[in-house]
Design a protein around this motif. Sequence first.
Motif, PDB file in Angstrom:
ATOM      1  N   ASP A  68       0.980  -1.211  -0.152  1.00 35.19           N
ATOM      2  CA  ASP A  68      -0.138   0.579   0.228  1.00 35.19           C
ATOM      3  C   ASP A  68       0.415   1.478   0.189  1.00 35.19           C
ATOM      4  OD1 ASP A  68       0.904  -0.474   2.898  1.00 35.19           O
ATOM      5  OD2 ASP A  68      -0.710   0.618   3.566  1.00 35.19           O
ATOM      6  N   GLU A  69       0.037   2.153  -0.607  1.00 38.71           N
ATOM      7  CA  GLU A  69       0.977   4.089  -0.570  1.00 38.71           C
ATOM      8  C   GLU A  69       2.183   3.486  -0.183  1.00 38.71           C
ATOM      9  OE1 GLU A  69      -2.423   5.531   3.008  1.00 38.71           O
ATOM     10  OE2 GLU A  69      -0.659   4.648   3.862  1.00 38.71           O
TER      11      GLU A  69
ATOM     12  N   TRP B 180      -1.744  -5.158   0.430  1.00 42.90           N
ATOM     13  CA  TRP B 180      -3.177  -4.203   0.407  1.00 42.90           C
ATOM     14  C   TRP B 180      -3.302  -4.129  -1.211  1.00 42.90           C
ATOM     15  CZ3 TRP B 180      -5.147  -3.797   4.878  1.00 42.90           C
ATOM     16  CH2 TRP B 180      -4.202  -4.481   5.765  1.00 42.90           C
TER      17      TRP B 180
ATOM     18  N   TRP C 135      -9.068  -2.399   1.506  1.00 41.73           N
ATOM     19  CA  TRP C 135      -9.142  -1.254   2.318  1.00 41.73           C
ATOM     20  C   TRP C 135      -9.731  -0.448   2.206  1.00 41.73           C
ATOM     21  CZ3 TRP C 135      -6.141   3.275   3.296  1.00 41.73           C
ATOM     22  CH2 TRP C 135      -5.196   3.466   2.688  1.00 41.73           C
TER      23      TRP C 135
ATOM     24  N   TYR D 176     -11.555  -0.027  10.193  1.00 40.74           N
ATOM     25  CA  TYR D 176     -10.479   0.942  10.840  1.00 40.74           C
ATOM     26  C   TYR D 176     -10.505   1.487  12.479  1.00 40.74           C
ATOM     27  CZ  TYR D 176      -7.643   0.216   6.902  1.00 40.74           C
ATOM     28  OH  TYR D 176      -6.229   0.334   6.253  1.00 40.74           O
TER      29      TYR D 176
ATOM     30  N   TRP E 142      -4.435   0.122  13.919  1.00 40.93           N
ATOM     31  CA  TRP E 142      -3.122   1.103  13.011  1.00 40.93           C
ATOM     32  C   TRP E 142      -2.804   1.974  14.406  1.00 40.93           C
ATOM     33  CZ3 TRP E 142      -0.675  -0.848   8.975  1.00 40.93           C
ATOM     34  CH2 TRP E 142      -1.434  -1.187   8.162  1.00 40.93           C
TER      35      TRP E 142
HETATM   36  C1  ACM Z   1      -3.714   1.176   5.404  1.00 40.47           C
HETATM   37  O1  ACM Z   1      -4.297   1.284   5.373  1.00 40.47           O
HETATM   38  N1  ACM Z   1      -2.606   1.601   4.786  1.00 40.47           N
HETATM   39  C2  ACM Z   1      -3.501  -0.076   4.428  1.00 40.47           C
END
Ligand code: ACM
Length: 756
Positions: A330-331, A380, A397, A422, A461
């Motif tokens: 991801d990202e 992801w 996600w 989340y 997270w």
């Molecule tokens: C994510 O929340 N960047 C998977």
Amino acid sequence: MKKIVFIIIITVCLAGLRSKAQTNTPCLIPIPSDIKMGSGSFVFDRITNIWFNSNDIELKKVIQPFVVQFCKVTNYKIEENNKLLISNSTIDILITNRADTLGEEGYCLDVRKNNISIKAANYAGIFYAFQTLRQLLPKEIESKTKVTNNIKWEVPCLTITDKPRFKWRGMLLDCGRHFMDKDFVKRYIDILSYYKMNRFHWHLTEDQGWRIEIKKYPKLTEIGAWRIEADGKRYGGFYTQADIKEIVAYAADHFITVIPEIEMPGHSVGAIASYPLLSCTGLPINVENNWGVFKDIYCAGNDSTFAFIQDVLDEVISLFPAKYIHIGGDEAPKYRWEHCPKCQARIKNEGLKDEFELQSYFIKRIEAYLKTKDRSIIGWDEILEGGLAPAATVQSWRGVQGAIHAARTGHDAVVSPTSHAYFDYDVKNLDLKKVYSFEPIPDSLTEEQSKHILGGECNMWTERGPQDQVDNRMFPRMLAMTEALWSLPQNKNYDAFYNRVQKHYNVLNIMGVNYGYEAQPITIKTTYDKTTNSFAVTFIPGQPNLKFFYTIDGSQPTMSSNQYNTPIIFSKSGTMKAAAFLEGKQVGDIFERNIIVSKALGKKVTVKYPYSRNYIANGDLTLTDGIKGSNEFADRMWQGYEKNDVEAIINLEKPEMINKITVGFLQFSNAWIFMPEYIEFYVSDDGDNFRLIETIKNDVLQNESKVIVKDYICIPKDLTSGRYVKIRAKNIGKCPPWHAGAGGDTWLFIDEISVE
Ligand code: ACM
Ligand code: ZN
């Protein structure tokens, strides 16, 4: 009527956990597939005989924790297979050949007056039957020491046949942003398994810390596991390979599979800070002490990067027996790759179209390597971009679109959308009820495609969740998640679940779980009254029995302030502050809103470019709903525009004198939200021909790291009137080169336009 229903449900619940075991349904979470209540109860004798195949060492291992805990707390005895013992209470455990109906994890628990019988096709089912038994017993069974009260250790007579709806019932714990002690991790494994969750997704590598010992690359934990915080303090920690083996074995004993996540190609600053040659620039950087997304990622043009990752994965594989390795994906900003000769050469030599295909190349190469080790990857949903690796499982996600795409193309998916899963989000954005409504199978899938949905996860997270905050974010929401993943949809009912949760607080108290709120104590609804140009604010309580007190003069509300009974009417602008109290104690933070009553209040707004579906706020009403955004961008007051400019026309319905136009914007550069480059204010009589009144250039520095909320105010120099007001705000477009997300699309966050 409603009250009566409520009382009945409460009574039902008391029967379960307090074990006044009669004919009422017990308070089990997650709710089993089928419960048939009997009459009477099984009462544990001072000595109970437990019968099972004594040659089955594995089975004995599954039974032991219950036996040990029960005997410790009650001071009673449980004898194993004692042929000489005559007892009025016996427990029979049997592994049967009923895999066809009970599945891999299902069980049948039959409680009669003198006998409890547990049957399952596998050890997991036996384990889950014991978790159910724990929930059926008086809550004190969870005590850490012997209970001295005179408690009748009984279980209601019933027959439960139960199995999970989904085979992947997970929790992600991000130990990268904040390190969590080994014992804390084990405690989570205990609690997860008590609630029949079976995957622990362990996020171990991050920009802010590398947390897993890799013997071949010691700097990963000498350097990469530590960061210098803004206050100069050194923060960090890591798990040795011995710690990891211990946790993995502990989890296995609790029928939990640990899925390690080793992030690539992004979120890799911890590794790059340890070994700078892994990046495109090769320049030294520090382990990050900010939250966000960072442009330094693994160089995809260097074969030595892949050699490093493969070495790391070799050690990871030796520690984690799970079939899946989570590779993140991801990202990953593409800025460095766009400017790296090695990455560009790779794109050319491999015939790739762009940096997204380069990411796909990266992931496919890792997948191919792991395949040689008999492992599969999960990543992801960004791993879909540029083409999905052949056998990859997708963790969706950013909504459920990733899962839909995966399932339609024959790939498995795990579903954990920000909207429902989340748990780092505040309850004001994701409350217990919303989590409970989580349906892992997207509507648009066929029955055949739905088989690819393995299950879901709640994601913890930890940017804002150090160890001491994890409980209050996880609970009680985790109870809703486990029911969404284990229980059948037809058995789900929020009101009944809610009442069971109230009783589970008793158990969570004994377990020492520091649970948080079910919902934001106060949310508000506003209604606009056109004739008086005023509006009414109605409070919606987040949980029962709250009392609200408020002020409108800017002072802090206490229990001596105005008590809220009926909607508050505003006919002029002001600040409303409110607090919720339960039994004399304040619950949650002060709720504060700036109320704006102007000529624009409640007037129709037409926007030219669409706002993001993720930040719709109050939809088309947002900009004139009379409530100003706070300094939290996710407060659902701010409307977000990704890449787009804002062009909004307000129809004032009749010609008005215009002395002042105000519009608010928010900047939070860490979240890629910037002030507009400039804002133009226009007025029109007919809605077609607009006169530009003023252009205001932004003067807020882009590299301010904190949140800034600013009103831009246009005061026409000349006498101005009009029926329409237009605001045009220019998005800066791309994150500037110095920014961690350099080259990424920027956002505008706008709220409340007032006209005086
Ligand atoms: C994510 O929340 N960047 C998977
Ligand atoms: Zn590169």
